[in-house]
Design a protein around this motif. Structure first.
Motif, PDB file in Angstrom:
ATOM      1  N   ALA A  72       0.837  -1.212   0.000  1.00  0.00           N
ATOM      2  CA  ALA A  72       0.000   0.000   0.000  1.00  0.00           C
ATOM      3  C   ALA A  72       0.865   1.252   0.000  1.00  0.00           C
ATOM      4  CB  ALA A  72      -0.932  -0.015   1.202  1.00  0.00           C
ATOM      5  N   ALA A  73       1.959   1.233   0.796  1.00  0.00           N
ATOM      6  CA  ALA A  73       2.842   2.400   0.854  1.00  0.00           C
ATOM      7  C   ALA A  73       3.545   2.625  -0.480  1.00  0.00           C
ATOM      8  CB  ALA A  73       3.869   2.214   1.966  1.00  0.00           C
ATOM      9  N   VAL A  74       3.946   1.531  -1.145  1.00  0.00           N
ATOM     10  CA  VAL A  74       4.571   1.657  -2.477  1.00  0.00           C
ATOM     11  C   VAL A  74       3.590   2.274  -3.461  1.00  0.00           C
ATOM     12  CG1 VAL A  74       5.463   0.335  -4.438  1.00  0.00           C
ATOM     13  CG2 VAL A  74       6.252  -0.176  -2.120  1.00  0.00           C
ATOM     14  N   GLN A  75       2.323   1.891  -3.381  1.00  0.00           N
ATOM     15  CA  GLN A  75       1.310   2.482  -4.249  1.00  0.00           C
ATOM     16  C   GLN A  75       1.131   3.967  -3.953  1.00  0.00           C
ATOM     17  OE1 GLN A  75      -0.122   1.017  -6.788  1.00  0.00           O
ATOM     18  NE2 GLN A  75      -1.375   2.808  -7.325  1.00  0.00           N
ATOM     19  N   ASP A  76       1.214   4.334  -2.667  1.00  0.00           N
ATOM     20  CA  ASP A  76       1.138   5.759  -2.307  1.00  0.00           C
ATOM     21  C   ASP A  76       2.314   6.526  -2.887  1.00  0.00           C
ATOM     22  OD1 ASP A  76      -1.195   5.320  -0.910  1.00  0.00           O
ATOM     23  OD2 ASP A  76      -0.190   5.096   1.037  1.00  0.00           O
ATOM     24  N   ILE A  77       3.499   5.919  -2.862  1.00  0.00           N
ATOM     25  CA  ILE A  77       4.674   6.580  -3.441  1.00  0.00           C
ATOM     26  C   ILE A  77       4.493   6.758  -4.944  1.00  0.00           C
ATOM     27  CG2 ILE A  77       7.131   6.219  -3.973  1.00  0.00           C
ATOM     28  CD1 ILE A  77       7.424   4.961  -1.192  1.00  0.00           C
ATOM     29  N   ARG A  78       3.975   5.722  -5.597  1.00  0.00           N
ATOM     30  CA  ARG A  78       3.772   5.818  -7.053  1.00  0.00           C
ATOM     31  C   ARG A  78       2.790   6.936  -7.409  1.00  0.00           C
ATOM     32  NH1 ARG A  78       2.626   0.967  -7.612  1.00  0.00           N
ATOM     33  NH2 ARG A  78       4.676   0.191  -8.278  1.00  0.00           N
ATOM     34  N   GLU A  79       1.819   7.197  -6.549  1.00  0.00           N
ATOM     35  CA  GLU A  79       0.797   8.210  -6.827  1.00  0.00           C
ATOM     36  C   GLU A  79       1.096   9.542  -6.140  1.00  0.00           C
ATOM     37  OE1 GLU A  79      -2.798   6.451  -5.508  1.00  0.00           O
ATOM     38  OE2 GLU A  79      -2.866   4.953  -7.141  1.00  0.00           O
ATOM     39  N   CYS A  80       2.255   9.664  -5.495  1.00  0.00           N
ATOM     40  CA  CYS A  80       2.577  10.893  -4.764  1.00  0.00           C
ATOM     41  C   CYS A  80       2.757  12.064  -5.740  1.00  0.00           C
ATOM     42  CB  CYS A  80       3.851  10.697  -3.949  1.00  0.00           C
ATOM     43  SG  CYS A  80       4.379  12.181  -3.046  1.00  0.00           S
ATOM     44  N   PRO A  81       1.995  13.156  -5.558  1.00  0.00           N
ATOM     45  CA  PRO A  81       2.137  14.301  -6.468  1.00  0.00           C
ATOM     46  C   PRO A  81       3.298  15.219  -6.109  1.00  0.00           C
ATOM     47  CG  PRO A  81       0.413  14.749  -4.876  1.00  0.00           C
ATOM     48  CD  PRO A  81       0.913  13.370  -4.574  1.00  0.00           C
ATOM     49  N   GLY A  82       3.974  14.936  -4.998  1.00  0.00           N
ATOM     50  CA  GLY A  82       5.059  15.808  -4.553  1.00  0.00           C
ATOM     51  C   GLY A  82       4.580  16.696  -3.423  1.00  0.00           C
ATOM     52  N   PRO A  83       5.418  17.528  -2.903  1.00  0.00           N
ATOM     53  CA  PRO A  83       6.813  17.750  -3.320  1.00  0.00           C
ATOM     54  C   PRO A  83       7.738  16.650  -2.817  1.00  0.00           C
ATOM     55  CG  PRO A  83       6.284  19.132  -1.444  1.00  0.00           C
ATOM     56  CD  PRO A  83       5.013  18.421  -1.812  1.00  0.00           C
ATOM     57  N   LEU A  84       9.031  16.855  -2.966  1.00  0.00           N
ATOM     58  CA  LEU A  84      10.010  15.840  -2.569  1.00  0.00           C
ATOM     59  C   LEU A  84       9.985  15.583  -1.069  1.00  0.00           C
ATOM     60  CD1 LEU A  84      13.031  16.877  -4.836  1.00  0.00           C
ATOM     61  CD2 LEU A  84      11.487  14.928  -5.134  1.00  0.00           C
ATOM     62  N   GLY A  85       9.616  16.566  -0.284  1.00  0.00           N
ATOM     63  CA  GLY A  85       9.510  16.374   1.160  1.00  0.00           C
ATOM     64  C   GLY A  85       8.472  15.323   1.513  1.00  0.00           C
ATOM     65  N   ALA A  86       7.319  15.376   0.829  1.00  0.00           N
ATOM     66  CA  ALA A  86       6.276  14.371   1.072  1.00  0.00           C
ATOM     67  C   ALA A  86       6.758  12.992   0.654  1.00  0.00           C
ATOM     68  CB  ALA A  86       5.011  14.755   0.305  1.00  0.00           C
ATOM     69  N   LEU A  87       7.483  12.926  -0.461  1.00  0.00           N
ATOM     70  CA  LEU A  87       8.031  11.646  -0.916  1.00  0.00           C
ATOM     71  C   LEU A  87       9.029  11.099   0.104  1.00  0.00           C
ATOM     72  CD1 LEU A  87       8.338   9.479  -3.096  1.00  0.00           C
ATOM     73  CD2 LEU A  87      10.062  10.932  -4.193  1.00  0.00           C
ATOM     74  N   ALA A  88       9.842  11.959   0.662  1.00  0.00           N
ATOM     75  CA  ALA A  88      10.813  11.518   1.666  1.00  0.00           C
ATOM     76  C   ALA A  88      10.119  10.946   2.900  1.00  0.00           C
ATOM     77  CB  ALA A  88      11.714  12.688   2.066  1.00  0.00           C
ATOM     78  N   GLU A  89       9.010  11.563   3.317  1.00  0.00           N
ATOM     79  CA  GLU A  89       8.258  11.042   4.466  1.00  0.00           C
ATOM     80  C   GLU A  89       7.695   9.656   4.163  1.00  0.00           C
ATOM     81  OE1 GLU A  89       5.308  13.888   5.488  1.00  0.00           O
ATOM     82  OE2 GLU A  89       6.736  15.393   6.193  1.00  0.00           O
ATOM     83  N   LEU A  90       7.149   9.472   2.966  1.00  0.00           N
ATOM     84  CA  LEU A  90       6.627   8.152   2.585  1.00  0.00           C
ATOM     85  C   LEU A  90       7.737   7.108   2.559  1.00  0.00           C
ATOM     86  CD1 LEU A  90       4.148   9.152  -0.281  1.00  0.00           C
ATOM     87  CD2 LEU A  90       3.563   8.353   2.014  1.00  0.00           C
ATOM     88  N   ASN A  91       8.903   7.477   2.036  1.00  0.00           N
ATOM     89  CA  ASN A  91      10.023   6.543   1.980  1.00  0.00           C
ATOM     90  C   ASN A  91      10.517   6.169   3.375  1.00  0.00           C
ATOM     91  OD1 ASN A  91      10.461   5.992  -0.795  1.00  0.00           O
ATOM     92  ND2 ASN A  91      11.283   8.052  -1.069  1.00  0.00           N
ATOM     93  N   ALA A  92      10.508   7.141   4.277  1.00  0.00           N
ATOM     94  CA  ALA A  92      10.928   6.844   5.650  1.00  0.00           C
ATOM     95  C   ALA A  92       9.985   5.817   6.285  1.00  0.00           C
ATOM     96  CB  ALA A  92      10.961   8.123   6.479  1.00  0.00           C
ATOM     97  N   ALA A  93       8.681   5.969   6.032  1.00  0.00           N
ATOM     98  CA  ALA A  93       7.710   5.013   6.575  1.00  0.00           C
ATOM     99  C   ALA A  93       7.912   3.629   5.960  1.00  0.00           C
ATOM    100  CB  ALA A  93       6.293   5.518   6.305  1.00  0.00           C
ATOM    101  N   VAL A  94       8.193   3.576   4.654  1.00  0.00           N
ATOM    102  CA  VAL A  94       8.405   2.287   3.991  1.00  0.00           C
ATOM    103  C   VAL A  94       9.678   1.610   4.528  1.00  0.00           C
ATOM    104  CG1 VAL A  94       8.909   1.181   1.774  1.00  0.00           C
ATOM    105  CG2 VAL A  94       7.156   2.946   1.915  1.00  0.00           C
ATOM    106  N   LYS A  95      10.734   2.372   4.757  1.00  0.00           N
ATOM    107  CA  LYS A  95      11.969   1.809   5.313  1.00  0.00           C
ATOM    108  C   LYS A  95      11.700   1.160   6.672  1.00  0.00           C
ATOM    109  CE  LYS A  95      15.304   4.897   3.082  1.00  0.00           C
ATOM    110  NZ  LYS A  95      16.310   5.972   3.280  1.00  0.00           N
TER     111      LYS A  95
END
Length: 227
Positions: free
Chosen positions: A24-47
């Motif tokens: 589900a988190a990977v799907q959220d990353i794929r659909e993330c509209p940005g900015p890069l800060g939001a993407l970084a938060e999603l990646n931290a949660a996935v890690k």
């Protein structure tokens, strides 16, 4: 082995849960509209999810090695391998999602930058258009002002002409009044003259009648003395 069934089942359930949460988190990353800060938060949660998942897989692997029965041990080790393969697949999907998301964000930022440039050009064009419109309006107002000035001058000339015409009419009226008095005086004189002429004619007629009577009387005395 029987006492280890509950921890194995719980560990297996947690691995499945983390796997679903990662997907589900990977799907959220794929659909993330940005900015890069939001993407970084999603990646931290996935890690963090991958760390927990990896820990549960290691726990399950340790449990498998501690099994007394070889069949149960091999079955759990096969499950561990399946979970590891699934984790590797999720990691590959995670990398692809990050790559797609970063490309989308870069394209979006480029589009925004181009739109900003277009907006600046449009503003510049709008300012130039407004300046040209203001210049045209100023010229139109000056032209209208000149026309109004000419119109006022023409109106003043018209008023002056009317004033002169009014004075001329007043003078003509005075002359007409004077001529009317002269005409009335002439009419009176003509009437008086006509009366005098009638009187003169009457006197002439009476004188002529008297003259004829005198002539007739003289002729009668000379020609017919006996009458």
């Amino acid at each position: 082995a029987a006492g280890a069934c509950v921890p194995v089942r719980v560990c297996h359930q947690e691995i499945v849960r983390f796997d679903l949460e990662i997907k589900a988190a990977v799907q959220d990353i794929r659909e993330c509209p940005g900015p890069l800060g939001a993407l970084a938060e999603l990646n931290a949660a996935v890690k963090e999810k991958f760390r927990q998942l990896r820990g549960r897989i290691q726990e399950l692997e340790q449990m498998a090695k501690e099994q007394d029965k070889e069949s149960e041990k091999q079955a759990l080790l096969r499950e561990v391998e399946n979970h590891k393969k699934q984790m590797l697949s999720n990691q590959a999907a995670w990398r692809k999602a990050n790559l797609a998301c970063k490309i989308a964000i870069d394209n979006s930022e480029k589009d925004q930058l181009l739109q900003g440039r277009d907006s600046l050009r449009q503003r510049k064009t709008t300012k130039e258009s407004l300046a040209e419109s203001a210049s045209n309006i100023t010229e139109s107002l000056m032209s209208i002002s000149r026309m109004m000035s000419q119109q006022v001058q023409q109106s003043e000339e018209t008023v002056q002409t009317l004033a002169n015409s009014s004075r001329t009419i007043l003078e003509a009226n005075e002359e007409f009044k004077s001529m009317s008095g002269t005409i009335q005086l002439g009419r009176k004189l003509i009437t008086k003259y006509n009366r005098r002429e009638l009187t003169d004619k009457l006197l002439i007629f009476l004188a002529l009648a008297l003259f004829l009577a005198t002539v007739l009387y003289i002729l009668k005395k000379r020609l017919f003395p006996f009458l």
